[in-house]
Each structure stands twice: as structure tokens, then as C-alpha cells.
Design a protein around this motif. Structure first.
Motif, mmCIF file in Angstrom:
data_model
loop_
_atom_site.group_PDB
_atom_site.id
_atom_site.type_symbol
_atom_site.label_atom_id
_atom_site.label_comp_id
_atom_site.label_asym_id
_atom_site.label_seq_id
_atom_site.Cartn_x
_atom_site.Cartn_y
_atom_site.Cartn_z
ATOM 1 N N PHE A 174 4.278 -0.075 8.690
ATOM 2 C CA PHE A 174 4.511 1.148 7.819
ATOM 3 C C PHE A 174 6.079 1.499 7.970
ATOM 4 C CE2 PHE A 174 0.372 2.847 7.008
ATOM 5 C CZ PHE A 174 -0.426 2.113 7.770
ATOM 6 N N GLY A 175 6.320 2.130 6.686
ATOM 7 C CA GLY A 175 7.599 2.967 6.631
ATOM 8 C C GLY A 175 7.641 4.135 7.608
ATOM 9 N N ALA A 176 9.067 4.603 7.614
ATOM 10 C CA ALA A 176 8.920 6.015 8.328
ATOM 11 C C ALA A 176 8.426 7.272 7.565
ATOM 12 C CB ALA A 176 10.464 6.075 8.824
ATOM 13 N N PHE A 192 3.713 7.505 2.996
ATOM 14 C CA PHE A 192 4.075 6.326 3.644
ATOM 15 C C PHE A 192 3.858 4.860 2.813
ATOM 16 C CE2 PHE A 192 4.747 7.864 7.815
ATOM 17 C CZ PHE A 192 4.141 9.072 7.888
ATOM 18 N N GLU A 212 3.395 14.039 3.187
ATOM 19 C CA GLU A 212 4.188 12.926 3.758
ATOM 20 C C GLU A 212 3.640 11.469 2.945
ATOM 21 O OE1 GLU A 212 5.031 12.831 7.829
ATOM 22 O OE2 GLU A 212 7.080 11.590 7.358
ATOM 23 N N PHE A 241 0.933 -1.260 0.047
ATOM 24 C CA PHE A 241 0.021 0.085 -0.022
ATOM 25 C C PHE A 241 1.083 1.336 0.206
ATOM 26 C CE2 PHE A 241 -3.879 -2.270 1.349
ATOM 27 C CZ PHE A 241 -3.417 -3.435 1.957
ATOM 28 N N TYR A 285 -0.097 5.391 1.210
ATOM 29 C CA TYR A 285 -0.687 6.305 1.915
ATOM 30 C C TYR A 285 -0.200 7.633 1.787
ATOM 31 C CZ TYR A 285 -3.656 2.636 3.977
ATOM 32 O OH TYR A 285 -4.576 1.416 4.282
ATOM 33 N N LEU A 305 -0.948 -3.881 9.370
ATOM 34 C CA LEU A 305 0.013 -3.348 8.212
ATOM 35 C C LEU A 305 1.334 -2.883 9.098
ATOM 36 C CD1 LEU A 305 -2.291 -1.326 6.400
ATOM 37 C CD2 LEU A 305 -1.404 -3.502 5.665
ATOM 38 N N GLY A 349 -1.599 17.764 9.335
ATOM 39 C CA GLY A 349 -2.692 17.797 10.328
ATOM 40 C C GLY A 349 -3.948 16.931 10.041
ATOM 41 N N GLN A 350 -3.649 16.093 9.091
ATOM 42 C CA GLN A 350 -4.609 15.089 8.780
ATOM 43 C C GLN A 350 -4.197 13.468 9.012
ATOM 44 O OE1 GLN A 350 -7.552 16.194 7.664
ATOM 45 N NE2 GLN A 350 -6.787 18.246 8.081
ATOM 46 N N GLY A 351 -5.325 12.774 8.836
ATOM 47 C CA GLY A 351 -4.846 11.397 8.823
ATOM 48 C C GLY A 351 -4.374 11.019 7.574
ATOM 49 N N LEU A 352 -4.464 9.548 7.483
ATOM 50 C CA LEU A 352 -3.571 8.902 6.153
ATOM 51 C C LEU A 352 -4.947 8.636 5.019
ATOM 52 C CD1 LEU A 352 -1.419 8.475 8.316
ATOM 53 C CD2 LEU A 352 -0.846 6.581 7.007
ATOM 54 N N GLN A 367 -0.290 11.589 3.652
ATOM 55 C CA GLN A 367 -0.774 12.226 4.589
ATOM 56 C C GLN A 367 -0.525 13.752 4.642
ATOM 57 O OE1 GLN A 367 1.175 11.795 8.496
ATOM 58 N NE2 GLN A 367 -0.761 11.909 9.588
ATOM 59 N N LEU A 423 -5.702 6.481 1.607
ATOM 60 C CA LEU A 423 -5.205 5.390 0.660
ATOM 61 C C LEU A 423 -5.076 5.723 -0.582
ATOM 62 C CD1 LEU A 423 -4.211 2.527 0.631
ATOM 63 C CD2 LEU A 423 -6.589 1.949 -0.024
#
Lengths: 113, 115
Positions: A103-105, A90, A88, A34, A36, A101, A41-44, A38, A46
Motif C-alpha cells: 500500500f501507499g501512504a 489508498f 483517505e 487497486f 481503496y 498487497l 474510524g472505518q476499514g478500507l 477509508q 475497495l
């Protein structure tokens, strides 16, 4: 256990230029993959996913990614970036034996005018 | 509109206070997750639930607790907040089915600061 590496912490790209974000995963079998995004100030959200089949996957906002088993990679690309693509990104991998899941950094993308 | 909600979005609180971070989804998803996110780091799974009355600890040890009494609601509680709990907390959900369950939808997050 599965893991993800995103080698680039920060990428700066000019508006209209192409973008490629790298993602390498570690997992013994064929993973679920996957990307994602971001915004501050928001969520992720897809962008796209790979479960099986065609290794070139199309997503939203003009993004695509290619699964390369031989390189354990799932790189994200966009032919021409827009200022709104600054965010950003991910990469994530899901193992077939559980629903989790990893996740990478993340890679921060800055778009310059 | 089907969505996933988190409240509050921002919270600044003193050490020792009890706090509850709310997460609700209107998508009818069975599975729900809590992640902790710090700048420049990967998201860490701290709790997950595969259905009502089912909760499990995630990969990252956390002093928080969760409950799942209703399908749509998955609150996270810290009994006594400490500065080390300062972080962003993200809630996510996914539908049942394979491989659809891996496709997680995220809320906007709660940014917690403990002073």
C-alpha cells in the motif's frame, strides 16, 4: 519487491469539482492495481481494481482509474466530488508471484462546500 | 450478510497486559491478513494465513502472534502489551483463485492504545 508512491499527502477540492489522485508503482512486470477508500474510524473499502485488459477501469461511487504502463501510474479520478467523498484514499499493488498487497501512504481528501 | 468483523473496535489497556484482537469473517474466504496502520503511513502486513493451521509472518516484524484453527477466525495476540504497540490493526480476507485472491476485504479495525 513491489512498492507504491502516492505523491499527494492531502488534497482539498470544492464540492462539484473534479478530483484526481496520483499513484505510481514500482514493479518489474504488469501488476495488479487497486484503489481503496477509508472513511474515519472505518476499514478500507475497495473502489476499483485492475487485473488486465482495458486500461480504463470503472469503480463504485463514480470513480475511475487509468493504468498507464509507460508512466507506471494508476491515477484515480472523479468528475464531480460530493461532500461524502471526503476520506483517505489508498493505492495498492499486488505482485503476481505472491498474494500480498503493498500500500501507499494514502492521500487525504477534504471537500469544501 | 457476509462480512468481516473485528472486536473490540477500541481498546485502552495498561502496559504488560495480554490482549487478543478478534477477527471473524462469514464470507468463506481461505486467506486472511493482519495489517498495522499508523497515521500518515502505509498499511504494513504483519501476519497472514492461507488456510487452517497455516500462518506466516508478514513484511513488518511484530511481537504479536496469530492462530488459524478455524477458517472463519483469525485472532491476533499480544502477550505483553507495550506503548509501542499503540496503533490501528486491520484484518482482511480474500477468496482463493487467481487473481481473485488479491482482492482483499477489510474489517472496521481495532484501535489499540497501550498506556
Amino acid at each position: 519487491a513491489q512498492s507504491v508512491t502516492q505523491p499527494d499527502i492531502h488534497i482539498t477540492v470544492s464540492e462539484g469539482a473534479s478530483l484526481e489522485l496520483r499513484c505510481n508503482y514500482s514493479y518489474g512486470a504488469t501488476p495488479y492495481l487497486f484503489w481503496y477508500v477509508q472513511s474515519p474510524g472505518q476499514g478500507l473499502q475497495l473502489l476499483l481494481k485492475y487485473f488486465s485488459g482495458d486500461t480504463l477501469v470503472q469503480g463504485i461511487k463514480g470513480f475511475e482509474a487509468e493504468f498507464k504502463r509507460s508512466q507506471s501510474s494508476f491515477n484515480l479520478r472523479k468528475p464531480s466530488v460530493h461532500w461524502s467523498d471526503a476520506a483517505e484514499y489508498f493505492c495498492a499493488v499486488g505482485a503476481r508471484e505472491n498474494y500480498k498487497l503493498s500500500f501507499g501512504a494514502g492521500t487525504t481528501v477534504t471537500v469544501r462546500a | 450478510e457476509a462480512d468481516i468483523y473485528q472486536t473490540p473496535r477500541y481498546l485502552v489497556i495498561g502496559t504488560g497486559k495480554k490482549i487478543t484482537l478478534e477477527c471473524s469473517q462469514t464470507m468463506g474466504h481461505d486467506k486472511m491478513y493482519w495489517y498495522q496502520q499508523d497515521p500518515g503511513m502505509e498499511l504494513h502486513l504483519i501476519h497472514y494465513s492461507y488456510g487452517v493451521n497455516s500462518t506466516e509472518k508478514g513484511d513488518l516484524s511484530s511481537e504479536s502472534t496469530v492462530s488459524r484453527i478455524r477458517t472463519e477466525h483469525f485472532p491476533l495476540t499480544l502477550e505483553s502489551a507495550r506503548p509501542s504497540h499503540t496503533s490501528q490493526y486491520l484484518c482482511a480476507s480474500s477468496i482463493s483463485g487467481h487473481p481473485s485472491s488479491y482482492e482483499q476485504y477489510f474489517g472496521p479495525g481495532t484501535r489499540l492504545t497501550v498506556t
